[in-house]
Design an enzyme around this catalytic site. Sequence first.
Site, PDB file in Angstrom:
ATOM      1  N   SER A  93       0.829  -1.203   0.000  1.00 56.87           N
ATOM      2  CA  SER A  93       0.000   0.000   0.000  1.00 56.87           C
ATOM      3  C   SER A  93       0.868   1.260   0.000  1.00 56.87           C
ATOM      4  O   SER A  93       1.656   1.468  -0.914  1.00 56.87           O
ATOM      5  CB  SER A  93      -0.947  -0.058   1.203  1.00 56.87           C
ATOM      6  OG  SER A  93      -1.996   0.868   1.067  1.00 56.87           O
ATOM      7  N   ASP A 202      -9.948  -5.622  -3.725  1.00 55.49           N
ATOM      8  CA  ASP A 202      -9.250  -4.749  -2.788  1.00 55.49           C
ATOM      9  C   ASP A 202     -10.213  -3.626  -2.437  1.00 55.49           C
ATOM     10  O   ASP A 202     -10.649  -2.879  -3.310  1.00 55.49           O
ATOM     11  CB  ASP A 202      -7.977  -4.195  -3.454  1.00 55.49           C
ATOM     12  CG  ASP A 202      -7.118  -3.365  -2.508  1.00 55.49           C
ATOM     13  OD1 ASP A 202      -7.672  -2.735  -1.603  1.00 55.49           O
ATOM     14  OD2 ASP A 202      -5.885  -3.330  -2.716  1.00 55.49           O
ATOM     15  N   HIS A 232      -6.949  -6.419   0.543  1.00 60.93           N
ATOM     16  CA  HIS A 232      -5.856  -5.440   0.450  1.00 60.93           C
ATOM     17  C   HIS A 232      -4.584  -5.870   1.178  1.00 60.93           C
ATOM     18  O   HIS A 232      -3.489  -5.786   0.625  1.00 60.93           O
ATOM     19  CB  HIS A 232      -6.333  -4.086   0.996  1.00 60.93           C
ATOM     20  CG  HIS A 232      -5.302  -3.018   0.910  1.00 60.93           C
ATOM     21  ND1 HIS A 232      -4.811  -2.545  -0.297  1.00 60.93           N
ATOM     22  CD2 HIS A 232      -4.641  -2.328   1.871  1.00 60.93           C
ATOM     23  CE1 HIS A 232      -3.913  -1.599  -0.075  1.00 60.93           C
ATOM     24  NE2 HIS A 232      -3.790  -1.454   1.233  1.00 60.93           N
TER      25      HIS A 232
END
Length: 268
Positions: A93, A202, A232
């Site tokens: 991320s 996600d 995610h």
Amino acid sequence: MTVRPGAEAFARDGDDVGVLLLHGFTGNPSSLRPWAESLAAAGRTVRLPRLPGHGTSVRDMARTGWPDWLAEAETTFRDLRRRCRVVAVGGLSMGGALALALAQKYGPAHNPGPLPGVDGVILVNPAVRLTDPRLGALPVLRWVLPWLPPVGNDVKRPGVKEDAYDRIPSHALHSMLRGYRTVVADLPAVSQPLLVLRSTEDHVVPASSSALILDRVTSSRADEVILRDSYHVATIDNDAGEILRRSLSFLADLAGAPPAVGVAGRTR
């Protein structure tokens, strides 16, 4: 400042192939620790720092921003680079955006001085673009609402939870988005081999974020691997084994081992 149990930084020395892993926004090293420990068990030298303001309290994080997180990543990278012949940077991320920022600064086009640069990049559900239209109001909203709802714990695997903060500091979020804009603007400076691992489902980062990266980097090798059984935080989800396998193969290629069969090129 008390660090949460399990949120401590991780470091282990192995061979001359180093890996720097960077966690996500409001998370901490615990979400990447199984990946880091497995890479270390395979003999690699691994660093997983705890970014400033993370893994302690959300009020600590409210006093930090993108420059602080990038500075910690860069300090750790420079130490690892002095120890290892080959160094890859990777992240989940926001950690992926930080990894790209390092690849930009320490790439062939912008390498500052004699220290060798980043040799390869590994990204898991990287965030450089968010599509929530409400974010457009953040420059003003952050002065009115200091805290926003959380985004952590997007995990499909039953019984597994991410240790993330239960709210988002608005000023820190604003700083992160400004950092993303800088990374996106300089994506063509990323020319190192690149591995992107993206979940089909996600709920935090849109697929267009990975697509943007793959479209704009100038890497001669840019592999995309689709993770079909994770959300995610895939590093602690059902596809964690696939992430490890692909990472080890990618690192072996960087280190000069024979190319792994079926890994080069985009994989879906």
